[in-house]
Each structure stands twice: as structure tokens, then as C-alpha cells.
Design a protein around this motif. Structure first.
Motif, mmCIF file in Angstrom:
data_model
loop_
_atom_site.group_PDB
_atom_site.id
_atom_site.type_symbol
_atom_site.label_atom_id
_atom_site.label_comp_id
_atom_site.label_asym_id
_atom_site.label_seq_id
_atom_site.Cartn_x
_atom_site.Cartn_y
_atom_site.Cartn_z
ATOM 1 N N PRO A 22 0.840 -1.219 0.000
ATOM 2 C CA PRO A 22 0.000 0.000 0.000
ATOM 3 C C PRO A 22 0.863 1.253 0.000
ATOM 4 N N ARG A 23 0.368 2.306 -0.632
ATOM 5 C CA ARG A 23 1.061 3.585 -0.643
ATOM 6 C C ARG A 23 0.877 4.251 0.718
ATOM 7 N N THR A 24 1.982 4.614 1.352
ATOM 8 C CA THR A 24 1.898 5.248 2.678
ATOM 9 C C THR A 24 2.418 6.674 2.682
ATOM 10 N N HIS A 25 2.927 7.162 1.537
ATOM 11 C CA HIS A 25 3.396 8.546 1.456
ATOM 12 C C HIS A 25 2.352 9.393 0.747
ATOM 13 N N TYR A 26 1.877 10.420 1.425
ATOM 14 C CA TYR A 26 0.954 11.381 0.836
ATOM 15 C C TYR A 26 1.447 12.770 1.213
ATOM 16 N N HIS A 27 1.709 13.601 0.208
ATOM 17 C CA HIS A 27 2.299 14.903 0.509
ATOM 18 C C HIS A 27 1.355 15.802 1.295
ATOM 19 N N ASN A 28 0.059 15.514 1.259
ATOM 20 C CA ASN A 28 -0.898 16.353 1.984
ATOM 21 C C ASN A 28 -1.231 15.817 3.370
ATOM 22 N N SER A 29 -0.601 14.745 3.785
ATOM 23 C CA SER A 29 -0.904 14.221 5.115
ATOM 24 C C SER A 29 -0.395 15.180 6.181
ATOM 25 N N SER A 30 -1.083 15.218 7.319
ATOM 26 C CA SER A 30 -0.691 16.125 8.396
ATOM 27 C C SER A 30 0.695 15.780 8.929
ATOM 28 N N VAL A 31 1.045 14.492 8.930
ATOM 29 C CA VAL A 31 2.357 14.072 9.430
ATOM 30 C C VAL A 31 3.463 14.597 8.524
ATOM 31 N N TYR A 32 3.269 14.460 7.217
ATOM 32 C CA TYR A 32 4.312 14.906 6.284
ATOM 33 C C TYR A 32 4.427 16.431 6.273
ATOM 34 N N LYS A 33 3.296 17.112 6.361
ATOM 35 C CA LYS A 33 3.332 18.578 6.420
ATOM 36 C C LYS A 33 4.087 19.041 7.665
ATOM 37 N N ALA A 34 3.822 18.392 8.799
ATOM 38 C CA ALA A 34 4.506 18.777 10.027
ATOM 39 C C ALA A 34 6.010 18.561 9.902
#
Length: 416
Positions: A39-51
Motif C-alpha cells: 500500500p502507498r503510505t506517502h501522501y504529501h498532503n498528510s498532516s504528518v508529512y506537512k509537520a
């Protein structure tokens, strides 16, 4: 099973049943399988990645002029709501004076949003909640139910922002320290004088930091990779481009004395078109080398670009048919979300359909950058090698758009 005895029919049925049992047993007990896709687990708009990105990037809202809306948005007494730069704003145009004003959106009385149900009355904006009226300076001028004959007190005021209306577009001056405008927009000034007219407007959103688009100016090699394929769907696999780039960043001893430290400039020429190849993959047929008059045509198309502060980019495109001007504006509606709007102008004799073709190609060229921009992690300490562009010069230029409170403002409003 006509013509078979009862015993033959039973034997046939038993054979079929045995075959099914054997097949099922093999399928469930011994059949091998392939490894599935993870499964894809990287999303540039996720709150974790933004933080995670927030820890590395510069503050989200540099000081400068920002295109917040267009004149059509406030015509006829309309009130236009804007959420950008960590602010909630309303834009309106006085019916008597015709002047455009930009105020903080929430009424100082009880906090109603002036743009949601508010209306323009004369040169005032009227709050939908209790009917308080505010002038273009944000000062309350009328409270309909007040028994006092005195003007409303000075504290009955909402913040106002400097604005400019140029060629049907409305800009706001944003400064973390609340200072007066430090410089003025000038790249649009000669458009009317030269008889150029608006031919096309493109709008889009990009989930990236505002610095990304400008930092591309310091990166000549990415023009050979991301922009190596011709940005036309269907032809990008067959035709490549070779670009020649030059940059100039402001010098305190030169531009500083002219109050032009907010400007940076670069030029771009499509040096060659490669059929069935490209500048990185190699091979292919050089149009400049093998097609008659190609060199003259390629050299006649020249793009001069001026970055006017952090949110405005002016493209002057010279062609044998005349000149086009494209004004690209970036408005940070969130730390990692930009509203990008392109206004295309052209000289009187330039055909509109060609302007729209250039605008479409330009839009596809931006899309070539999107995947990188929206997923990048900003490197304060860059590992540069010979052949990289003048990134340190760009970073010094970009840092000039910030002031003492820029970082704190971002933290206060957006947990930066």
C-alpha cells in the motif's frame, strides 16, 4: 447423458465430483501466489508529512505584494472573502469613490465575518450581524441602534491593508512588521502604454511552499531534466528541448542603492529541439543542426523573466510575431498551498489562438515541476557540486523577503 445406463451416469457424476475435489484441494492447499503491491503510505498532503516539512522550510508568508483577487470579484457591490497569508480578509469597492479596500474580515463588535452576508453601502461595508458600517480605513462610522450622538469610538476598528488595482487585478501589501510598502509593483506599468491586451487567464493550485517556484531560477540543470521533454502531451515522448539559462540576483551595492533588492532576473532561450532524444538521454536529431532556418527561428524566441518580490513573476516572451507578457502570481492560502494565476497579454497584432497555445504549453511546463515541488524537503545545508546553479545567491535574495517577526507570525497563526 442420453444412451448411458444408470450406472454409467452415476460413474460419470462421481468422476466429476472427484475431479472437483482434487482441483479444490490443490487450489487451497498447494497453489502458489505472487507478491502483492504494497500500500502507498506517502501522501504529501498528510498532516504528518506537512509537520515534518514545516521544520525545514522558511516561514510561509514572506513580505511583499500579493494578488488576492480580481476587479470582477468586487464589481456591482460584491464583497469578496479571502483566506490567505494566515489572515481572513474581505475585499470591497466603494460605490461612490470606486476605491478598493481590504480589511480584516471579522467585525470588532462580536466577530461576525463581514464577507459572509455583508454588503456595500456607499463607500462602507455593512456587517450582517448588527449593521455596523466600516469605511475603507476599517473605522466604524455608523452603529444604527446607538443612542449616542457622537461618532463610534476609535477602538471600533478593524485592520486595513494597503491595496493596489492594476489592469483588473487587486494586490495587497503584506508585512510581518506592519510597515508601509517598501517598494511598488512596476512590471505591469507599460502594458497599456504599448497597447497590449488581455488574451487568456489560467488558474491552478499547487501544494507547495511559495519559495519553490522562485528557486527554480537558480537551477539551470533541472531545465534539461524535468523540462527536457517538450511540454505537449503526446509529443513529450518524442521531442526534447535544450534550454540556455542565465540569472542575475540583486547586489546591495547596485540594486540596493536603487531600492531594487526585491527583484531578481533571468533569461531563457530554447537552444535546440531534439527529435527522438533529449539533452539528458542523449541521441536524437538536432533541429538546429539539420533543419533549414531552425537556428534563426529558435534564436528569435527569447524569454526575459523578472521576479518582483516573492509572489509575482513577469515573463516577457519575444517572438517574430510580436511580444507576449505573462504575469504569474502566487498567493499562499496555506503554508503548503499556493493559488497560482497567470494573466497573458499580447501586442495588438499577435493572434489570440497562438497566445492560448503558448499558455497551454506553459501550463503543462508547470505540471512537469508539480511532483517534485509538492514532495520536496527543503535543505538549508545544500550539498552542491560543480555544475549546480547559484543557489547560495538565490537563498540570500530570498532571505531579504523576511523580517524579524516573519517566523513568529507563522508560528502564532499556523503552529509553524
Amino acid at each position: 447423458l442420453t444412451g448411458l445406463s444408470m450406472d454409467d451416469s452415476q460413474r460419470f457424476q462421481i468422476s466429476i465430483a472427484v475431479a472437483l475435489v482434487c482441483f479444490s484441494s490443490y487450489f487451497f492447499l498447494f497453489r502458489t501466489t505472487t507478491v502483492p503491491h504494497s500500500p502507498r503510505t506517502h501522501y504529501h498532503n498528510s498532516s504528518v508529512y506537512k509537520a515534518r516539512r514545516r521544520k525545514h522550510f522558511p516561514p510561509p508568508f514572506p513580505n511583499g505584494w500579493y494578488h488576492v483577487c480580481n476587479s470582477t470579484d468586487v464589481k456591482g457591490g460584491r464583497v469578496h472573502s479571502v483566506s490567505a497569508l494566515g489572515l481572513d480578509l474581505v475585499v470591497f469597492q466603494g460605490k461612490k469613490s470606486g476605491m478598493v479596500s481590504i480589511l480584516k474580515a471579522h467585525c470588532p463588535h462580536l466577530g461576525a465575518h463581514l464577507g459572509e452576508g455583508g454588503e456595500v453601502v456607499g463607500d462602507h461595508i455593512k456587517c450582517p450581524f448588527h449593521g455596523w458600517e466600516f469605511d475603507g480605513e476599517g473605522q466604524c462610522q455608523k452603529i444604527p441602534y446607538s443612542s449616542s450622538k457622537r461618532p463610534p469610538p476609535a477602538k471600533c476598528k478593524t485592520n486595513t491593508y494597503h491595496s493596489r488595482e492594476i489592469l483588473g487585478a487587486i494586490w495587497m501589501w503584506f508585512d510581518a512588521e506592519g510597515r508601509e510598502p517598501l517598494w511598488q509593483l512596476k512590471e505591469w506599468e507599460d502594458v497599456k502604454e504599448r497597447g497590449m491586451t488581455l488574451r487568456c487567464v489560467k488558474q491552478n493550485f499547487f501544494d507547495q511552499h511559495i519559495a519553490e517556484m522562485c528557486e527554480n531560477s537558480a537551477d539551470p540543470y533541472h531545465f534539461q531534466t524535468l523540462h527536457g521533454p517538450l511540454p505537449i502531451p503526446g509529443l513529450n515522448k518524442l521531442v526534447g528541448c535544450q534550454h540556455a539559462i542565465t540569472q542575475h540576483y540583486p547586489d546591495p551595492e547596485v540594486e540596493g542603492k536603487r531600492n531594487e533588492m526585491h527583484l531578481c532576473k533571468f533569461t531563457e532561450v530554447m537552444h535546440d529541439v531534439i527529435l527522438f532524444g533529449g539533452p539528458v538521454v542523449g541521441g536524437g536529431i538536432s533541429v538546429r543542426k539539420y533543419v533549414p532556418f531552425a537556428a534563426r527561428i529558435l534564436d528569435s524566441i527569447f524569454t526575459f523573466v523578472v521576479f518582483e518580490g516573492p509572489g509575482n513573476i513577469s515573463f516577457s516572451i519575444k517572438t517574430p510575431l510580436g511580444e507576449m507578457r505573462m504575469f504569474m502570481t502566487n498567493l499562499p492560502v496555506e503554508p503548503f498551498r499556493q493559488h497560482v494565476e497567470n494573466h497573458w497579454y499580447a501586442s495588438p497584432a499577435f493572434p489570440t489562438f497562438l497566445v492560448k497555445i503558448f499558455a497551454t504549453i506553459s501550463a503543462h511546463a508547470l505540471e512537469q515541476d508539480r511532483q517534485v515541488w509538492e514532495n520536496k524537503m527543503y535543505r538549508k545545508q545544500m550539498n552542491l557540486v560543480g555544475g549546480d546553479g547559484p543557489f547560495p545567491a538565490f537563498r540570500r535574495y530570498w532571505q531579504g523577503h523576511y523580517s524579524e517577526s516573519s517566523d513568529e507570525l507563522g508560528k502564532e497563526l499556523l503552529e509553524w
